[in-house]
Design a protein around this motif. Structure first.
Motif, PDB file in Angstrom:
ATOM      1  N   ALA A  32       0.829  -1.207   0.000  1.00 54.91           N
ATOM      2  CA  ALA A  32       0.000   0.000   0.000  1.00 54.91           C
ATOM      3  C   ALA A  32       0.862   1.255   0.000  1.00 54.91           C
ATOM      4  N   LEU A  33       1.961   1.240   0.756  1.00 56.58           N
ATOM      5  CA  LEU A  33       2.873   2.380   0.803  1.00 56.58           C
ATOM      6  C   LEU A  33       3.453   2.675  -0.574  1.00 56.58           C
ATOM      7  N   ILE A  34       3.965   1.648  -1.238  1.00 59.72           N
ATOM      8  CA  ILE A  34       4.561   1.851  -2.556  1.00 59.72           C
ATOM      9  C   ILE A  34       3.502   2.284  -3.560  1.00 59.72           C
ATOM     10  N   ALA A  35       2.317   1.685  -3.480  1.00 63.42           N
ATOM     11  CA  ALA A  35       1.235   2.063  -4.393  1.00 63.42           C
ATOM     12  C   ALA A  35       0.840   3.519  -4.209  1.00 63.42           C
ATOM     13  N   ALA A  36       0.789   3.980  -2.964  1.00 66.67           N
ATOM     14  CA  ALA A  36       0.370   5.360  -2.701  1.00 66.67           C
ATOM     15  C   ALA A  36       1.294   6.354  -3.398  1.00 66.67           C
ATOM     16  N   TRP A  37       2.616   6.153  -3.284  1.00 68.71           N
ATOM     17  CA  TRP A  37       3.540   7.089  -3.928  1.00 68.71           C
ATOM     18  C   TRP A  37       3.535   6.915  -5.446  1.00 68.71           C
ATOM     19  N   GLN A  38       3.565   5.682  -5.903  1.00 62.45           N
ATOM     20  CA  GLN A  38       3.609   5.431  -7.343  1.00 62.45           C
ATOM     21  C   GLN A  38       2.393   6.032  -8.058  1.00 62.45           C
ATOM     22  N   ILE A  39       1.198   5.729  -7.556  1.00 61.88           N
ATOM     23  CA  ILE A  39      -0.008   6.193  -8.251  1.00 61.88           C
ATOM     24  C   ILE A  39      -0.155   7.698  -8.123  1.00 61.88           C
ATOM     25  N   ALA A  40       0.123   8.242  -6.924  1.00 63.00           N
ATOM     26  CA  ALA A  40      -0.013   9.685  -6.713  1.00 63.00           C
ATOM     27  C   ALA A  40       0.922  10.473  -7.614  1.00 63.00           C
ATOM     28  N   THR A  41       2.051   9.876  -7.983  1.00 60.52           N
ATOM     29  CA  THR A  41       2.971  10.522  -8.911  1.00 60.52           C
ATOM     30  C   THR A  41       2.513  10.358 -10.356  1.00 60.52           C
ATOM     31  N   ARG A  42       2.172   9.142 -10.717  1.00 62.87           N
ATOM     32  CA  ARG A  42       1.902   8.836 -12.114  1.00 62.87           C
ATOM     33  C   ARG A  42       0.591   9.439 -12.615  1.00 62.87           C
ATOM     34  N   PHE A  43      -0.411   9.544 -11.762  1.00 68.45           N
ATOM     35  CA  PHE A  43      -1.666  10.077 -12.287  1.00 68.45           C
ATOM     36  C   PHE A  43      -1.570  11.575 -12.546  1.00 68.45           C
ATOM     37  N   VAL A  44      -0.486  12.192 -12.062  1.00 64.59           N
ATOM     38  CA  VAL A  44      -0.210  13.595 -12.353  1.00 64.59           C
ATOM     39  C   VAL A  44       0.722  13.729 -13.553  1.00 64.59           C
ATOM     40  N   LEU A  45       1.837  12.975 -13.549  1.00 63.55           N
ATOM     41  CA  LEU A  45       2.921  13.208 -14.493  1.00 63.55           C
ATOM     42  C   LEU A  45       2.854  12.383 -15.772  1.00 63.55           C
ATOM     43  N   ALA A  46       2.109  11.292 -15.768  1.00 64.86           N
ATOM     44  CA  ALA A  46       2.128  10.394 -16.922  1.00 64.86           C
ATOM     45  C   ALA A  46       1.640  11.089 -18.190  1.00 64.86           C
ATOM     46  N   ASP A  47       2.284  10.772 -19.306  1.00 69.46           N
ATOM     47  CA  ASP A  47       1.788  11.261 -20.590  1.00 69.46           C
ATOM     48  C   ASP A  47       0.367  10.740 -20.821  1.00 69.46           C
ATOM     49  N   ASP A  48       0.174   9.452 -20.538  1.00 69.16           N
ATOM     50  CA  ASP A  48      -1.157   8.861 -20.672  1.00 69.16           C
ATOM     51  C   ASP A  48      -1.824   8.821 -19.294  1.00 69.16           C
ATOM     52  N   TRP A  49      -2.016  10.000 -18.711  1.00 68.25           N
ATOM     53  CA  TRP A  49      -2.577  10.063 -17.361  1.00 68.25           C
ATOM     54  C   TRP A  49      -3.997   9.522 -17.305  1.00 68.25           C
ATOM     55  N   ARG A  50      -4.732   9.612 -18.425  1.00 74.37           N
ATOM     56  CA  ARG A  50      -6.107   9.067 -18.429  1.00 74.37           C
ATOM     57  C   ARG A  50      -6.106   7.557 -18.198  1.00 74.37           C
ATOM     58  N   ARG A  51      -5.119   6.875 -18.753  1.00 79.52           N
ATOM     59  CA  ARG A  51      -5.035   5.431 -18.559  1.00 79.52           C
ATOM     60  C   ARG A  51      -4.712   5.105 -17.105  1.00 79.52           C
TER      61      ARG A  51
END
Length: 279
Positions: A154-173
């Protein structure tokens, strides 16, 4: 069992609620952004271990042998003459869209020190942790998913997702696969869609993970407080991130207005947190 924070996060009195709502998408890492965006931050509460649950009592055994019917006697005779059962086969491997089951041997204790065996990679300049045990176990373009059903997962998921849903080129995915559906996700998508791709990247100023702690944890919902450090200023900020176990993976739960955290707080040190950083 829910764990109570020793350091409750407080809303920043200098940041109006309307500004935080309008800037919801700059969840964790973007500090140098256009004026239309604001920075959301990270803080940690106290930590405790969660005691194991007691097993239910075994069912009472009958005091005497059950009466055998002619039908059951015949079945027993047939079973006696049948060959011994073959040993059970291993469960089938998960498909490409499924997450592997979490091994029972993995610890369910809340981490009181940095997780061992973690490697770090940069995603648009932000260090991302990966554990061979706790995940992510699947990588598909901008999506890192399949985290272990453990506090460390859960800890790793929290940081990974919180970063990627902002920075990802394909943030909608990322949002589609890793953010819980509901009013919060709808609000985030509506506001994020108005931000041009890559906004703020050229200016730098990304926050990096500096420490963590748990506000609460159950196997269904984990509330993690993540401290980020901004290299340009040295400022430490804390965001409270909630992830929910849904199906076979942890997913980010947004606030009804679309923000990642109900509160934000600046801190002067990492006292009370578990220091953990990749850069």
């Amino acid at each position: 069992m829910m764990l109570t924070s020793r350091r409750p996060a407080a809303s920043d009195p200098a940041t109006p609620a309307s500004s935080r709502g309008a800037a919801l998408w700059a969840a964790v890492v973007l500090v140098a952004l256009p004026a239309a965006l604001a920075v959301v931050v990270f803080v940690l509460p106290g930590r405790d271990s969660t005691p194991g649950r007691s097993l239910p009592p075994a069912p009472a055994r009958p005091t005497g042998p059950p009466a055998a019917s002619a039908e059951s006697a015949g079945s027993a005779g047939s079973a006696a003459s049948a060959p011994a059962d073959a040993p059970p086969s291993a469960p089938p491997a998960p498909g490409p869209d499924q997450c592997p089951a979490t091994p029972r041997a993995l610890t369910r204790a809340l981490p009181a020190r940095p997780p061992a065996g973690v490697t770090w990679t940069l995603f648009h300049g932000v260090a991302q942790p990966t554990s061979p045990e706790h995940g992510p176990h699947r990588r598909q373009a901008d999506v890192d998913r399949c985290f272990a059903h453990t506090p460390t997962g859960a800890l790793i998921a929290a940081w990974q997702i919180a970063t990627r849903f902002v920075l990802a080129d394909d943030w909608r995915r990322v949002v589609e696969l890793q953010v819980m559906p509901g009013p919060g996700r709808d609000a985030y998508v509506a506001q994020r869609a108005r931000i041009r791709a890559g906004a703020g990247r050229d200016a730098g100023g990304y926050g990096q993970l500096a420490a963590f702690g748990f506000a609460s944890y159950t196997p269904q919902v984990a509330t993690v407080q993540l401290v980020s450090r901004f290299a340009a200023t040295g400022q430490l900020q804390v965001n409270t991130v909630t992830v929910v176990w849904s199906g076979d993976d942890w997913r980010l739960l947004l606030q009804p207005g679309g923000s990642i955290s109900p509160s934000l707080q600046a801190v002067s040190s990492l006292t009370g947190f578990v220091p953990w950083a990749g850069v």
